[in-house]
Each structure stands twice: as structure tokens, then as C-alpha cells.
Design an enzyme around this catalytic site. Structure first.
Site, short mmCIF file in Angstrom:
data_model
loop_
_atom_site.label_atom_id
_atom_site.label_comp_id
_atom_site.label_asym_id
_atom_site.label_seq_id
_atom_site.Cartn_x
_atom_site.Cartn_y
_atom_site.Cartn_z
N GLY A 231 0.85 -1.35 -0.05
CA GLY A 231 -0.05 -0.14 -0.09
C GLY A 231 0.78 1.13 -0.21
CG ASP A 281 7.97 -5.83 -6.46
OD1 ASP A 281 7.35 -5.76 -7.73
OD2 ASP A 281 7.68 -5.62 -5.54
CB CYS A 319 26.34 1.50 -16.35
SG CYS A 319 24.93 0.00 -16.56
CB CYS A 321 24.32 -2.93 -17.95
SG CYS A 321 23.99 -1.95 -19.29
CB CYS A 324 26.77 0.69 -20.21
SG CYS A 324 25.14 1.63 -19.88
#
Length: 389
Positions: A231, A281, A319, A321, A324
Site C-alpha cells: 500500500g 520489486d 555502468c 551492463c 553500456c
């Protein structure tokens, strides 16, 4: 179910710096180093990414959604195919959300009663019903390691009386979930994952007294493996969300993991870790990737911006990744404006990697005893430039 009752689940806090901590959450499908961001595979797929992509970028736990999988392809079919792990070929730890948020977001298409929620499918308009008991059976069929209770979710700015009704109903529904869950654990031994953990969910909107009451009632209702915080990030202001995390942090036991549901912007992850959260998440990294937005250490950017047309640099200089280390902003922008699928895949991969790596850095800072300074400096840098340019 107690973390002490089954050795397949345990949580060990390995370091602490203020309220931030690092730990190991052990599950039937392996350990999860916390704090950790969990990529969202709503329909048993993290959009545009392969399970190998997730492994290579360092993700260790993923999330799928009971509401969506119940409607398509059906939890019974998933069970027949060996459960979610086998179906989607992800063999690490997994969590399923109960669908509470999705059901309650169907404004005008659902009816809430004490027994459960009746709603129209967003796919074909067919009449459906979710009850605490039916959701436990759905999540049993899907076979995730961690399953969430069915809860009543209200918008972030809901008044005290509405938030109180939803919070108290969630507690009543938790007991019904617990009874059905324990029955299934004892009798449904052929389930894809025979030993699962049920997480309760703390509700209460942005009202401190309700959050306290919810956490206290849940603690008194069982010896849980871990706790969900729900919530939040549903329309309330960020300071209100952080204030509620401060409240919940005081009430929940420190020897169990805390999962902040549906929260996944970088600044919120850092602020959450500072308030004792272990798991996060959100669909944001892939959803943003599909619309051209990407994270950097100095804020959020848009690949559609003309300034990147001849930029030979990566999406983020720091980065590591696969996007990148191989491709320029100019190339990815070209892909995106040309509507090439690879463009949105590369942005999605980068965004998920960014959040997973951010939590890896947070763990390292906690373990080094430098989290307070690291988080202050990281947030100052992230907010230093206007985002979405």
C-alpha cells in the site's frame, strides 16, 4: 509458518549500519543476498529479457503475478508444466504477488465484500472471484518460493476511515490465508514447490497509528518467515512513504526479511534500505525502458532527446551492463526512434542492471560501515541534475 520450522527458509543478518542491514535470505531455490531488487516478470517473463540476461546482470530473485497468470495462461496450466520455475526456465528464488493490487485497481470492474472480490477480467470481461482461499490455491499451483497473502489495497492518499477498513480486512483475510496455506502445505505434497513461505502484508495507508496496529496484529498472528509492506508508492507523496517505513521499521522483528512491495525507483531503494528494507520489486525499469527512459547516476534521462543523436558515450559512464559496455547512446537512440525492438530491450536491460547493481553497492556500503555517507552522497548526486532530459 516459522523460519525456524523448516531449514529451507532462514534469514541471517550479516552486517548493520544504522537501520540499514545486509543479510542472506535462504530459500528452497537458493540464497538471496539482501538488500536486493527483484525484477518483475508479471506474466512469467521480465519483458524483453531472457532468464540468462537476469543471471548475467546479477539478479537472484524474480517476481510474477498471481492475478495475471490466473487469467492467462491459467495457474492450472502452469502447474501442469511443472510450475513457474520450469515453465519460464528461471531456476533461482521466486516470489508471487497475490494480485491484490491488480484486483483493487480495477475501479468500476470489481465488487469488494468480506468473502472476497468479484471482478471482470480485463482480458475478456468474464466474471472472476478472488478469495483468500482461492488465491492460496493459485499461488500453490504457480509454485514460487515466497507467496503473498491476499490483501485489501487502497490509494495512497486514502482517508483514515477507508485505510482502517482495508487494513482490518487484510488482517482478517490473512488468517484465512494462513489456514488454507497450512492445509495445502500438509496435503498437497505434489505441488511444484512443496515447501513455500507465506508473507503477511502490513497495510494502513499513510496513517502511522494504522501501520503500527497492522504490524502488531500481524506479529501476533503467527511466526512468519518474512513480512511484506504494501500500500505504498500508490499515489502518496514520497516523504509520506518514507515516514511509514520509519514506523514499520520500529514494529517488525529484525530477524526476518522485509519486502517493500512495488517500489523500484533508485532514490526510493536507497531510502528504503536506510529504513531497514531488504527486498524490493517494481515494473518501472522495464516499463520505462519501453518508453525510452533510462537511469543514470545523475538522474533519469530520455533516449529520445535530440542531444544524444551524435553522443558516442554509453548510457551511463559508470555502468557495466551489456548495453553500456557495447553500445553508444547515439546507436540506442537510433534504434529507439526507428522502432527497432533491440532499442527497448537494451534500455530495459540497462535499467534492471542499474537497480540490481545499486543494491549490490548498498550491501557493500553496509558491510563496510559506510552506508550513511555513501547513501547521502549517492542521493545528492542523483538529484543534482534535472531528470528526464
Amino acid at each position: 509458518m516459522s523460519a525456524d520450522q523448516d531449514p529451507k527458509f532462514s534469514f541471517t543478518e550479516t552486517s548493520r549500519d544504522g537501520h540499514a542491514r545486509s543479510g542472506i535470505f535462504q530459500t528452497p531455490h537458493g540464497p538471496v543476498a539482501t538488500p536486493q531488487f527483484m525484477p518483475v516478470g508479471t506474466l512469467a517473463s521480465v519483458k524483453s529479457l531472457d532468464p540468462d540476461d537476469l543471471t548475467n546482470l546479477g539478479a537472484t530473485m524474480v517476481l510474477s503475478n498471481a492475478y495475471h497468470l490466473r487469467l492467462r495462461p491459467g495457474d492450472g496450466l502452469v502447474r501442469t508444466m511443472g510450475g513457474l520455475h520450469q515453465f519460464m526456465q528461471w531456476h533461482g528464488p521466486m516470489l508471487t504477488d497475490s494480485g491484490g493490487f491488480q484486483v483493487f485497481s480495477l475501479e468500476g470492474l470489481r465488487t469488494i465484500e468480506e468473502d472476497g472480490v468479484e471482478f471482470r477480467s480485463h482480458l475478456d470481461g468474464s466474471l472472476q472471484q478472488f478469495t483468500p482461499e482461492s488465491v492460496m490455491r493459485i499461488e500453490r499451483n504457480l509454485g514460487a518460493d515466497v507467496i503473498m497473502q491476499f490483501d485489501h489495497v487502497v490509494p495512497g492518499q486514502s482517508p483514515h476511515d477507508l485505510a482502517k477498513v482495508a487494513m482490518e480486512r487484510s488482517i482478517r483475510w490473512l488468517e484465512r490465508c494462513r489456514v488454507e496455506f497450512e492445509q495445502l502445505q500438509a496435503t498437497d505434497l505434489a505441488a511444484p514447490t512443496p515447501v513455500q513461505a507465506l508473507f503477511p502484508i502490513v497495510q494502513g495507508g499513510i496513517h502511522a497509528d494504522l501501520r503500527r496496529a497492522s504490524a502488531q496484529a500481524i506479529r501476533g498472528a503467527g511466526d512468519w518467515v518474512g513480512y511484506g509492506i504494501g500500500g505504498l508508492s500508490v499515489g502518496e507523496a514520497k516523504p509520506d512513504m518514507y515516514a511509514m517505513l520509519d514506523v514499520v521499521n520500529e514494529e517488525l522483528p529484525t530477524d526476518r526479511p522485509r519486502y517493500l512491495m512495488g517500489v523500484g525507483f533508485p532514490e526510493d531503494l536507497v531510502e528504503g534500505v536506510a529504513r531497514g528494507v531488504d527486498l524490493f520489486d517494481c515494473v518501472a525499469p522495464t516499463r520505462m525502458g519501453r518508453t525510452g527512459a533510462f537511469f543514470t547516476t545523475t538522474g533519469r534521462r530520455s533516449i529520445k532527446n535530440a542531444q544524444w543523436r551524435t553522443d558516442a558515450g554509453p548510457l551511463d559512464e559508470e555502468c557495466g551492463c551489456a548495453a553500456c559496455t557495447r553500445f553508444s547512446k547515439a546507436y540506442i537512440r537510433h534504434l529507439f526512434v526507428s522502432e527497432e525492438i533491440l532499442g527497448l530491450r537494451l534500455l530495459s536491460l540497462h535499467n534492471v542492471h542499474f537497480l540490481v547493481a545499486l543494491m549490490r553497492d548498498a550491501r557493500a556500503a553496509v558491510q563496510a560501515g559506510t552506508f550513511a555517507g555513501w547513501s547521502r552522497d549517492w542521493l545528492a548526486r542523483y538529484h543534482s541534475r534535472k531528470t528526464a532530459t
